[in-house]
Scaffold this active site. Structure first.
Site, PDB file in Angstrom:
ATOM      1  CG  HIS A 159      45.840  41.334  42.065  1.00 51.08           C
ATOM      2  ND1 HIS A 159      45.805  42.702  42.247  1.00 51.08           N
ATOM      3  CD2 HIS A 159      44.938  41.070  41.094  1.00 51.08           C
ATOM      4  CE1 HIS A 159      44.905  43.217  41.413  1.00 51.08           C
ATOM      5  NE2 HIS A 159      44.383  42.267  40.710  1.00 51.08           N
ATOM      6  CD  GLU A 267      47.456  42.380  38.695  1.00 52.19           C
ATOM      7  OE1 GLU A 267      46.908  41.349  38.240  1.00 52.19           O
ATOM      8  OE2 GLU A 267      46.854  43.464  38.791  1.00 52.19           O
TER       9      GLU A 267
HETATM   10  O1  TA6 Z   1      44.380  42.095  37.819  1.00 45.85           O
HETATM   11  C1  TA6 Z   1      43.529  42.989  37.178  1.00 45.85           C
HETATM   12  C2  TA6 Z   1      42.088  42.606  37.470  1.00 45.85           C
HETATM   13  O2  TA6 Z   1      41.775  41.364  36.898  1.00 45.85           O
HETATM   14  C3  TA6 Z   1      41.198  43.729  36.960  1.00 45.85           C
HETATM   15  O3  TA6 Z   1      40.470  43.337  35.810  1.00 45.85           O
HETATM   16  C4  TA6 Z   1      40.293  44.031  38.152  1.00 45.85           C
HETATM   17  O4  TA6 Z   1      39.158  43.177  38.131  1.00 45.85           O
HETATM   18  C5  TA6 Z   1      41.269  43.709  39.301  1.00 45.85           C
HETATM   19  O5  TA6 Z   1      41.874  42.497  38.883  1.00 45.85           O
HETATM   20  C6  TA6 Z   1      40.660  43.664  40.674  1.00 45.85           C
HETATM   21  O6  TA6 Z   1      39.815  42.570  40.803  1.00 45.85           O
HETATM   22  P1  TA6 Z   1      39.029  42.416  42.225  1.00 45.85           P
HETATM   23  O7  TA6 Z   1      38.276  41.113  42.105  1.00 45.85           O
HETATM   24  O8  TA6 Z   1      40.064  42.395  43.293  1.00 45.85           O
HETATM   25  O9  TA6 Z   1      38.165  43.637  42.333  1.00 45.85           O
END
Ligand code: TA6
Length: 293
Positions: A159, A267
């Site tokens: 991520h 990502e």
């Molecule tokens: O990768 C994108 C995502 O899935 C978004 O939808 C948002 O939820 C982000 O990840 C961050 O997620 P988190 O659980 O770290 O707040």
């Protein structure tokens, strides 16, 4: 000194060229990657670095589930799984020469909290390698399933919060004509335009899962110049996310107020579907982040 274990439960890798990376044992989260003295990752100034919450920024690890599962064994797990909120074991240096410095981290059943073990009762083992080159950062995950265990299904993703000067100057290339699930439209499936028709600019909140682009390199450009590449090896999909101006209101650990302007998440993962790992088998996937400027 190519590798230093710090007293804040982190390790720092330093390449002979001067590039560096810092990894927290919590979540095995890369929280800094500097090339030519410039930080290439975004880290919220309110990110929790004390192990109380997944790090808002850097490269959190998403395993065994991406997002929030609504059914199946992973449904009991928190969003994005337990890898990013577990304390990993430092396994040690893997490479240390003039080309690369690489360190390995491990996570197994014994390392995750008892609640997660109950929720997701599989005999998994993760070996995570962080490899620093002159202008590259390679993240490799090996997933193992014990021979005397049960098959399990997983999703995996890096991520990565990439730092940019101003997201309104950003264009993303390598996803043209690819189908994507648009989370801002309830997961509606759309198709990215061809390069000849429209650029992938960031002009509002974006949260898209691009399914299996044939191009394995996704390029982030700023003002028309390529600044960083995300190369995938055995990772099928790409998620592109920017929370836009409501980020600080929606996430208590997101700061500064305008921090969303200086980041774009590109990502690399295998998250559009579940991947079965049979007992006794292993799986390996990598991303290579390459700084271009
Ligand atoms: O990768 C994108 C995502 O899935 C978004 O939808 C948002 O939820 C982000 O990840 C961050 O997620 P988190 O659980 O770290 O707040």
């Amino acid at each position: 000194m190519p590798f230093n274990q710090n007293n804040d439960n982190s390790v720092t890798l330093t390449h002979p060229s001067g590039s560096s990376a810092k990894v927290l044992l919590y979540g095995a989260t890369v929280i800094s990657w500097e090339v030519e003295g410039k930080e290439r990752l975004f880290l919220s100034s309110k990110a929790k670095l004390d192990g109380t919450k997944a790090v808002r920024g850097g490269i959190p690890l998403v395993f065994p589930v991406f997002g929030k599962a609504t059914e199946g064994p992973a449904a009991a797990l928190p969003q994005h799984g337990f890898a990013r909120t577990s304390t990993w074991e430092l396994l040690g240096i893997k490479n240390d020469n003039d080309d690369v410095v690489a360190v390995q981290f491990g996570l197994g059943v014994e390392n995750i909290d008892p609640e997660a073990q109950k929720q997701w009762p599989y005999k998994f083992g993760l070996i995570y390698t962080v490899e620093l080159g002159k202008d590259t950062l390679t993240n490799t995950m090996e997933i193992r399933n014990d021979a005397d265990a049960e098959d399990f299904d997983f999703q995996i993703l890096f991520h990565s919060y990439l730092a940019v000067g101003d997201v309104s100057d950003v264009e993303v290339k390598g996803l043209e004509k690819v189908d994507y699930r648009d989370k801002t439209q309830g997961g509606k499936v759309l198709t990215q335009a061809a390069e000849s028709e429209a650029r992938l600019d960031i002009t509002s909140e974006i949260d898209r899962l691009y399914v299996a682009p044939s191009e394995t390199t996704t390029t982030v450009l700023e003002k028309g110049k390529a600044v960083v590449e995300v190369q995938r090896q055995n990772l099928k999909d790409v998620v592109v996310w920017n929370p836009w101006e409501k980020a600080p209101q929606n996430m208590g650990d997101f700061a500064p107020e305008d921090g969303w302007k200086r980041m774009i998440c590109v990502e690399a993962g295998s998250v559009a579907e579940w991947h079965k790992l049979r007992k006794g088998d292993s799986w390996t996937g990598s991303q290579v982040l390459k700084a271009l400027l």
